[in-house]
Design a protein around this motif. Structure first.
Motif, PDB file in Angstrom:
ATOM      1  N   GLN A 624       0.826  -1.218   0.000  1.00 26.19           N
ATOM      2  CA  GLN A 624       0.000   0.000   0.000  1.00 26.19           C
ATOM      3  C   GLN A 624       0.856   1.262   0.000  1.00 26.19           C
ATOM      4  O   GLN A 624       0.363   2.337   0.315  1.00 26.19           O
ATOM      5  N   MET A 625       2.125   1.106  -0.299  1.00 22.20           N
ATOM      6  CA  MET A 625       3.073   2.207  -0.322  1.00 22.20           C
ATOM      7  C   MET A 625       3.276   2.823   1.063  1.00 22.20           C
ATOM      8  O   MET A 625       3.643   3.984   1.192  1.00 22.20           O
ATOM      9  N   CYS A 626       2.986   2.040   2.084  1.00 18.54           N
ATOM     10  CA  CYS A 626       3.247   2.505   3.440  1.00 18.54           C
ATOM     11  C   CYS A 626       4.753   2.325   3.694  1.00 18.54           C
ATOM     12  O   CYS A 626       5.291   1.254   3.459  1.00 18.54           O
ATOM     13  N   PRO A 627       5.442   3.395   4.134  1.00 21.12           N
ATOM     14  CA  PRO A 627       6.886   3.293   4.293  1.00 21.12           C
ATOM     15  C   PRO A 627       7.277   2.528   5.545  1.00 21.12           C
ATOM     16  O   PRO A 627       6.616   2.639   6.586  1.00 21.12           O
ATOM     17  N   LYS A 628       8.319   1.742   5.461  1.00 21.43           N
ATOM     18  CA  LYS A 628       8.825   0.992   6.615  1.00 21.43           C
ATOM     19  C   LYS A 628      10.329   1.189   6.684  1.00 21.43           C
ATOM     20  O   LYS A 628      11.036   0.894   5.711  1.00 21.43           O
ATOM     21  N   ILE A 629      10.794   1.624   7.838  1.00 22.75           N
ATOM     22  CA  ILE A 629      12.225   1.814   8.022  1.00 22.75           C
ATOM     23  C   ILE A 629      12.862   0.434   8.178  1.00 22.75           C
ATOM     24  O   ILE A 629      12.353  -0.409   8.919  1.00 22.75           O
ATOM     25  N   SER A 630      13.950   0.201   7.474  1.00 18.40           N
ATOM     26  CA  SER A 630      14.615  -1.088   7.616  1.00 18.40           C
ATOM     27  C   SER A 630      16.042  -0.876   8.097  1.00 18.40           C
ATOM     28  O   SER A 630      16.530   0.252   8.122  1.00 18.40           O
ATOM     29  N   ASP A 631      16.673  -1.972   8.471  1.00 20.10           N
ATOM     30  CA  ASP A 631      18.070  -1.958   8.924  1.00 20.10           C
ATOM     31  C   ASP A 631      18.271  -1.250  10.252  1.00 20.10           C
ATOM     32  O   ASP A 631      19.397  -0.982  10.638  1.00 20.10           O
ATOM     33  N   PHE A 632      17.219  -0.934  10.966  1.00 23.57           N
ATOM     34  CA  PHE A 632      17.397  -0.340  12.285  1.00 23.57           C
ATOM     35  C   PHE A 632      17.926  -1.452  13.187  1.00 23.57           C
ATOM     36  O   PHE A 632      17.557  -2.605  13.032  1.00 23.57           O
ATOM     37  N   GLY A 633      18.758  -1.095  14.100  1.00 26.38           N
ATOM     38  CA  GLY A 633      19.237  -2.122  15.018  1.00 26.38           C
ATOM     39  C   GLY A 633      20.402  -2.903  14.465  1.00 26.38           C
ATOM     40  O   GLY A 633      21.181  -3.452  15.225  1.00 26.38           O
ATOM     41  N   LEU A 634      20.557  -2.949  13.178  1.00 33.01           N
ATOM     42  CA  LEU A 634      21.693  -3.673  12.631  1.00 33.01           C
ATOM     43  C   LEU A 634      22.980  -3.002  13.057  1.00 33.01           C
ATOM     44  O   LEU A 634      23.970  -3.644  13.346  1.00 33.01           O
ATOM     45  N   ALA A 635      22.924  -1.681  13.104  1.00 28.55           N
ATOM     46  CA  ALA A 635      24.111  -0.938  13.495  1.00 28.55           C
ATOM     47  C   ALA A 635      24.576  -1.367  14.878  1.00 28.55           C
ATOM     48  O   ALA A 635      25.754  -1.433  15.168  1.00 28.55           O
ATOM     49  N   ARG A 636      23.613  -1.677  15.746  1.00 32.31           N
ATOM     50  CA  ARG A 636      23.978  -2.090  17.094  1.00 32.31           C
ATOM     51  C   ARG A 636      24.609  -3.474  17.112  1.00 32.31           C
ATOM     52  O   ARG A 636      25.404  -3.787  17.976  1.00 32.31           O
ATOM     53  N   MET A 637      24.175  -4.316  16.148  1.00 34.75           N
ATOM     54  CA  MET A 637      24.634  -5.697  16.174  1.00 34.75           C
ATOM     55  C   MET A 637      26.077  -5.817  15.720  1.00 34.75           C
ATOM     56  O   MET A 637      26.746  -6.767  16.025  1.00 34.75           O
ATOM     57  N   PHE A 638      26.522  -4.856  14.951  1.00 30.55           N
ATOM     58  CA  PHE A 638      27.885  -4.922  14.450  1.00 30.55           C
ATOM     59  C   PHE A 638      28.753  -3.949  15.194  1.00 30.55           C
ATOM     60  O   PHE A 638      28.545  -2.759  15.167  1.00 30.55           O
ATOM     61  N   LYS A 639      29.694  -4.493  15.874  1.00 33.15           N
ATOM     62  CA  LYS A 639      30.482  -3.673  16.778  1.00 33.15           C
ATOM     63  C   LYS A 639      31.642  -3.014  16.060  1.00 33.15           C
ATOM     64  O   LYS A 639      32.013  -3.381  14.951  1.00 33.15           O
ATOM     65  N   GLU A 640      32.210  -2.078  16.742  1.00 34.18           N
ATOM     66  CA  GLU A 640      33.223  -1.216  16.138  1.00 34.18           C
ATOM     67  C   GLU A 640      34.404  -1.992  15.579  1.00 34.18           C
ATOM     68  O   GLU A 640      35.037  -1.577  14.634  1.00 34.18           O
ATOM     69  N   ASP A 641      34.747  -3.120  16.188  1.00 30.74           N
ATOM     70  CA  ASP A 641      35.987  -3.779  15.798  1.00 30.74           C
ATOM     71  C   ASP A 641      35.838  -4.663  14.565  1.00 30.74           C
ATOM     72  O   ASP A 641      36.776  -5.296  14.138  1.00 30.74           O
ATOM     73  N   GLU A 642      34.659  -4.708  14.009  1.00 28.18           N
ATOM     74  CA  GLU A 642      34.502  -5.560  12.832  1.00 28.18           C
ATOM     75  C   GLU A 642      35.060  -4.830  11.637  1.00 28.18           C
ATOM     76  O   GLU A 642      34.730  -3.688  11.384  1.00 28.18           O
ATOM     77  N   ASN A 643      35.917  -5.522  10.894  1.00 22.31           N
ATOM     78  CA  ASN A 643      36.651  -4.732   9.931  1.00 22.31           C
ATOM     79  C   ASN A 643      36.527  -5.184   8.485  1.00 22.31           C
ATOM     80  O   ASN A 643      37.300  -4.785   7.643  1.00 22.31           O
ATOM     81  N   GLU A 644      35.558  -5.969   8.180  1.00 24.46           N
ATOM     82  CA  GLU A 644      35.286  -6.251   6.766  1.00 24.46           C
ATOM     83  C   GLU A 644      34.626  -4.999   6.167  1.00 24.46           C
ATOM     84  O   GLU A 644      33.832  -4.334   6.823  1.00 24.46           O
ATOM     85  N   ALA A 645      34.965  -4.673   4.952  1.00 27.26           N
ATOM     86  CA  ALA A 645      34.524  -3.418   4.351  1.00 27.26           C
ATOM     87  C   ALA A 645      33.010  -3.230   4.451  1.00 27.26           C
ATOM     88  O   ALA A 645      32.528  -2.155   4.741  1.00 27.26           O
ATOM     89  N   ASN A 646      32.277  -4.309   4.241  1.00 26.81           N
ATOM     90  CA  ASN A 646      30.839  -4.163   4.183  1.00 26.81           C
ATOM     91  C   ASN A 646      30.168  -4.065   5.540  1.00 26.81           C
ATOM     92  O   ASN A 646      29.029  -3.678   5.632  1.00 26.81           O
ATOM     93  N   THR A 647      30.842  -4.490   6.580  1.00 29.75           N
ATOM     94  CA  THR A 647      30.113  -4.588   7.829  1.00 29.75           C
ATOM     95  C   THR A 647      30.683  -3.750   8.961  1.00 29.75           C
ATOM     96  O   THR A 647      30.043  -3.535   9.951  1.00 29.75           O
ATOM     97  N   LYS A 648      31.900  -3.330   8.816  1.00 32.35           N
ATOM     98  CA  LYS A 648      32.470  -2.710  10.004  1.00 32.35           C
ATOM     99  C   LYS A 648      31.926  -1.299  10.201  1.00 32.35           C
ATOM    100  O   LYS A 648      31.618  -0.595   9.251  1.00 32.35           O
ATOM    101  N   ARG A 649      31.881  -0.920  11.419  1.00 35.60           N
ATOM    102  CA  ARG A 649      31.518   0.436  11.809  1.00 35.60           C
ATOM    103  C   ARG A 649      30.554   1.097  10.841  1.00 35.60           C
ATOM    104  O   ARG A 649      30.919   1.943  10.031  1.00 35.60           O
ATOM    105  N   VAL A 650      29.359   0.668  10.930  1.00 42.03           N
ATOM    106  CA  VAL A 650      28.372   1.194  10.006  1.00 42.03           C
ATOM    107  C   VAL A 650      28.028   2.599  10.408  1.00 42.03           C
ATOM    108  O   VAL A 650      27.524   2.834  11.485  1.00 42.03           O
ATOM    109  N   VAL A 651      28.375   3.523   9.590  1.00 42.17           N
ATOM    110  CA  VAL A 651      28.235   4.888  10.048  1.00 42.17           C
ATOM    111  C   VAL A 651      27.606   5.806   9.024  1.00 42.17           C
ATOM    112  O   VAL A 651      27.962   6.959   8.940  1.00 42.17           O
ATOM    113  N   GLY A 652      26.690   5.312   8.285  1.00 42.39           N
ATOM    114  CA  GLY A 652      25.956   6.248   7.452  1.00 42.39           C
ATOM    115  C   GLY A 652      26.437   6.299   6.026  1.00 42.39           C
ATOM    116  O   GLY A 652      27.367   5.608   5.633  1.00 42.39           O
ATOM    117  N   THR A 653      25.765   7.095   5.260  1.00 43.75           N
ATOM    118  CA  THR A 653      25.957   7.134   3.826  1.00 43.75           C
ATOM    119  C   THR A 653      26.198   8.576   3.409  1.00 43.75           C
ATOM    120  O   THR A 653      25.545   9.475   3.918  1.00 43.75           O
TER     121      THR A 653
END
Ligand SMILES: *[C@@H]1O[C@H](CO)[C@@H](O)[C@H](O)[C@H]1NC(C)=O
Ligand SMILES: *[C@@H]1O[C@H](CO)[C@@H](O)[C@H](O)[C@H]1NC(C)=O
Ligand SMILES: *[C@@H]1O[C@H](CO)[C@@H](O)[C@H](O)[C@H]1NC(C)=O
Ligand SMILES: *[C@@H]1O[C@H](CO)[C@@H](O)[C@H](O)[C@H]1NC(C)=O
Ligand SMILES: *[C@@H]1O[C@H](CO)[C@@H](O)[C@H](O)[C@H]1NC(C)=O
Ligand SMILES: *[C@@H]1O[C@H](CO)[C@@H](O)[C@H](O)[C@H]1NC(C)=O
Ligand SMILES: *[C@@H]1O[C@H](CO)[C@@H](O)[C@H](O)[C@H]1NC(C)=O
Ligand SMILES: *[C@@H]1O[C@H](CO)[C@@H](O)[C@H](O)[C@H]1NC(C)=O
Ligand SMILES: *[C@@H]1O[C@H](CO)[C@@H](O)[C@H](O)[C@H]1NC(C)=O
Length: 803
Positions: A624-653
């Motif tokens: 119905q074109m109702c917007p849903k925020i996704s990926d919330f909480g994922l940032a919390r699951m991945f901690k600062e020390d993870e260092n693969e390019a795709n997953t480490k320190r997720v800090v925005g776009t």
């Protein structure tokens, strides 16, 4: 003919270039074409896709890339460019190869005199052979419209001639490179006396039913279609003793230049429109739309609803054996054809398959009910005709199949129920009314009580006031189940690649799901992961994507979400043709929805989540074109020390990060507010902040919006494609709030509840100051942020310096 002198030269040129006819014994060889009068279609030789074979075909003339609408020699290609077509003096058009062998012919012949015999390509895309050309006694001998390929053009008839027994239907190509008949067809239910509906078949098996015809079009249309506003076709069904067919004429919609309907090699029915000559096609409809469009997916007396979980249920009065998932729906109470039996009205339905139905054109709904009631084997009735004052009666005998519930535009279906079942339903309704009134009183009492208690307990901490949290329904799925659901993570099922890994589409227990396969390199412990998942699953809100479950096995960690059929906001908003689907009311609703989702994350949920990567790509849209925020909480699951390019320190776009976060690594709810502000300006303008550069002054989107605001020209920011549907007042407010959210100083940005209230139109708004727009590409690239290999457009950035 009298022609003004000035047009003479032009006419000569036109005639030199090409004509729209083939005369007797004239031959057209490869390289030559003929063009319809107003240059809408062209006929000649072509090679499809990567093929080297040559085919005689008709294609649209004014499209950026060649769009073929009809092919003559579908099964007998020419292997080189030595072929030619010619018309003999009997009216037989044939295609010969370089050795003079006929490889295709129209196999037509004129009876009697055949003066002025020609073949002509019409502006409708129809190739006709006729006698009496340019006399007032033209007579049609043959037309390509009687032999359609994979494409329907306005004016074609699809149906059956009962006298000759000949059927006209669409057949897909084998592949993009091979126009020979593929597996899929689009055909009418072509049985005399049966009510009209279309089937998409794969060989002989029905895959999707389109319809039945409702007097205007076919039920079974997806929700977001420009054709709902500007119908491309006005369709007619003609049924008489001799023939039965469907035909469509182009509507008087002047905003559409061309349209076509195609059965693709993969078995989809797609309707395209071209708004302006030489512009790309806009796909307005794709069928099937969703899981519920799979033919008979819920079995007899089942009812599919794409808005519920699971999708399959039973019609009212029917039930499944609860201890046996594979059982079919059966009458809860058997019918005995007693006098107390009656009908229950089900609204917003796709009417059952009319294969088991009998149709009477001139019966009112009352007569229809009587007729159904009087025949013990009649299971349901309906009036298929939705035109104002339209009548008609469909009576079903036996199984009701392929029924689904629509969120809108459905029809009423009356299903026969046993006397006791009806009484039960009525009683339930009565009980409901009583319950409602009682509950109203109770609610009021509760409210008073709650206010009282709240005052007393106001000072208690957030963590303790957890009563409003729903219990989390989160399931642990096995890897084998998920693997099966996604067809072993087939490339075809891949929906995209997010910052944390690829996302796949799947179907699990009849429900469509999205599986986020997290990159394997995450160092997080299993228990920790599980705890986080359960925590996130408790975040439930209409504007957040719902987590259904997770999967941990070996190195694999996956999150299973509900599937969002309309994909992400960026896929619509920044696509030149798909953005037309988003009108202003929809965009405004999306802005509001995101705001409410954010309010929940920031304040109303127990966890107080800062999203940290709010962007158009992380806003998904449901059916119905109702917007849903996704990926919330994922940032919390991945901690600062993870260092693969795709997953480490997720800090925005890039383009969404607030200045204090980018420079100092400080984040708070106000960083999300900043990203939200960017998002609002993007939604209004239909432009990406990251890519926007004003041609005159190098402003980025925020700077541009600010400049327009100062000059009192905010409405100039609006996406051109929105005219004239928007409300100026709503646009102005949105831009204003957007600007307040992207202020340089954290204190100048509104907090979340204030932001929501501002959008809701409460109170006067403070004037924004100059927004933070130091954030220009050049600066970013050279100093503070190093783009990583993964940081292609819109992909979550993974590293920010300066912490
Ligand atoms: C086409 O027509 C030309 C004369 O107009 C003739 O010489 C040639 O043989 C014809 N080709 C075929 C394939 O019929
Ligand atoms: C024409 O078709 C015949 C029969 O299919 C074939 O034997 C011949 O090689 C073809 N000639 C050319 C030039 O393609
Ligand atoms: C049309 O031409 C083809 C090829 O020459 C021939 O096989 C067929 O019989 C002709 N049909 C008629 C009706 O003349
Ligand atoms: C051409 O048409 C005739 C009768 O109209 C039919 O008998 C014949 O089989 C057809 N030939 C081809 C090649 O289609
Ligand atoms: C029109 O054609 C029909 C048969 O096709 C013929 O009987 C009639 O005489 C023609 N009329 C004129 C005016 O040519
Ligand atoms: C288009 O408009 C004309 C005149 O208003 C009307 O007669 C005609 O029926 C319309 N065509 C369609 C397909 O609605
Ligand atoms: C329901 O299914 C179970 C398992 O298949 C079976 O044992 C039971 O008899 C069924 N009950 C009814 C009422 O059909
Ligand atoms: C349906 O229409 C026909 C002809 O208009 C009429 O003879 C017949 O009585 C009608 N049937 C009903 C049930 O009204
Ligand atoms: C009920 O309708 C069916 C289908 O039209 C018909 O075959 C049957 O004879 C009818 N039964 C009665 C009792 O009218």
């Amino acid at each position: 003919m009298l022609l003004p002198y000035t047009t003479f030269f032009f006419l000569v040129l036109t005639t030199c270039r090409s004509s729209d006819t083939i005369a007797v014994h004239q031959n057209i060889s490869d390289g030559q074409t003929i063009v319809s009068e107003n240059a809408k279609f062209e006929l000649g030789f072509f090679s499809p896709g990567n093929s080297k074979n040559r085919y005689l075909g008709i294609w649209f003339k004014n499209t950026p890339s060649q769009t073929v609408a009809w092919v003559a020699n579908r099964e007998t290609p020419l292997i080189d460019t030595s072929g030619a077509i010619k018309l003999d003096n009997q009216g037989n058009l044939s295609l010969v190869n370089g050795s003079g062998i006929v490889i295709w012919s129209s196999n037509s012949s004129a009876s009697g005199t055949n003066t002025n015999l020609i073949a002509q390509l019409l502006d409708s895309g129809n190739l006709v052979i006729k006698t009496g050309y340019k006399s007032n006694n033209e007579s049609l001998i043959w037309q390509s419209f009687d032999y359609p390929g994979d494409t329907y053009l306005t004016g074609m008839k699809l149906g059956k001639n009962f006298i000759t027994g000949r059927e006209t239907f669409l057949t897909s190509w084998k592949s993009e490179d091979d126009p020979s008949p593929g597996e899929y067809t689009l055909r009418f239910l072509m049985v005399k006396g049966k009510y009209q509906q279309f089937y998409i078949r794969r060989s002989s098996a029905i895959e999707t039913r389109i319809g039945p015809y409702n007097g205007i079009s076919f039920s079974g249309r997806p929700l977001i279609t420009p054709d709902a506003i500007n119908p491309v076709y006005v369709s007619y069904i003609v049924v008489n003793q001799n023939e039965m067919y469907f035909t469509a004429l182009s509507s008087n919609d002047t905003t559409t230049v061309s349209s076509r309907t195609v059965v693709t090699p993969g078995g989809k029915l797609e309707i395209f429109q071209q708004k302006f000559a030489n512009q790309d096609w806009i796909k307005s409809i794709t069928l099937p739309v969703d899981y519920c469009d799979n033919y008979r997916v819920c079995g007899p007396y089942g009812s599919c609803n794409a808005a519920t979980t699971p999708y399959c249920g039973c019609l009212k009065g029917f039930e499944r054996n609860t201890s046996d998932d594979t059982s079919v729906c059966r009458q809860s109470i058997a019918l005995d054809c007693g006098p107390g039996e009656g009908f229950e009205k089900l609204s917003s339905m796709k009417l059952p398959d009319t294969e088991n139905a009998v149709f009477s054109g001139n019966m009112s709904l009352q007569d229809c009910e009587v007729a159904c009631k009087n025949n013990c084997s009649c299971t349901a009735y309906a009036n298929p005709n939705i035109t104002p004052g339209g009548i008609g009666c469909l009576l079903w005998f036996g199984g009701l199949t392929d029924v689904r519930v629509y969120s809108q535009n459905g029809q009423d279906l009356y299903v026969r129920l046993a006397a006791s079942e009806l009484k039960f339903q009525r009683k339930k309704r009565a009980v409901m009314v009583v319950t409602l009134s009682i509950s109203a009183v109770l609610t009021l009492l509760g409210l008073v009580l709650a206010l009282y208690i709240r005052r007393k307990w106001k000072k208690r901490s957030d963590a303790e006031s957890s009563s409003q949290m729903g219990s989390a329904d989160v399931t642990l799925f096995s890897l084998s189940n998920i693997s099966r659901a996604t067809n072993d993570f087939a490339v075809d099922n891949k929906l995209g690649e997010g910052g944390f890994g690829p996302v796949y589409k799947g179907v699990l227990e009849g429900q469509e799901i999205a599986v986020k396969r997290l990159s394997k390199s995450s160092q997080q412990g299993l228990d920790e992961f599980k705890n986080e998942v359960i925590c996130i699953a408790k975040l439930q809100h209409r504007n957040l994507v719902k987590l259904l479950g997770y999967c941990i096995q070996g190195n694999e960690k996956m999150l299973i979400y509900e599937y969002m059929p309309n994909k992400s906001l960026d896929s619509l908003l920044f696509d030149e043709s798909r953005k037309l689907f988003l009108d202003w009311p929809q965009r405004f609703q999306i802005i509001h929805g995101i705001a409410r989702g954010l309010l929940y994350l920031h304040q109303d949920s127990r966890l107080k989540v800062v999203h940290r990567d709010l962007k158009a790509g992380n806003i998904l849209l449901d059916h119905q074109m109702c917007p849903k925020i996704s990926d919330f909480g994922l940032a919390r699951m991945f901690k600062e020390d993870e260092n693969e390019a795709n997953t480490k320190r997720v800090v925005g776009t890039l383009g969404y990060i607030s200045p204090e976060y980018a420079v100092n690594g400080i984040y708070s709810v106000k960083s999300d507010i900043f990203s939200f502000g960017v998002l609002v300006l993007e939604i209004v303008s239909g432009k990406k902040n990251r890519e926007f550069v004003h041609e005159d002054n190098e402003d980025n989107l925020l700077g541009h919006a600010w400049r327009l605001y100062k000059e009192g020209r905010c409405l100039d920011l609006i996406d051109e494609c929105l005219c004239p549907s928007y409300s100026a007042c709503e646009v102005l407010r949105s831009v204003h709030v957007g600007l307040l959210c992207v202020q340089q100083r954290v204190e100048d940005r509104p907090n979340t509840p204030t932001m929501v209230a501002m959008l809701g139109g409460e109170g006067s708004l403070p004037s924004p100051k100059k927004p933070a727009f130091f954030f220009q590409e050049t600066e970013v690239n050279s100093t503070s942020i190093h783009p990583l290999p993964s940081s292609v457009n819109g992909v979550t950035l993974s590293q920010v310096d300066g912490r």
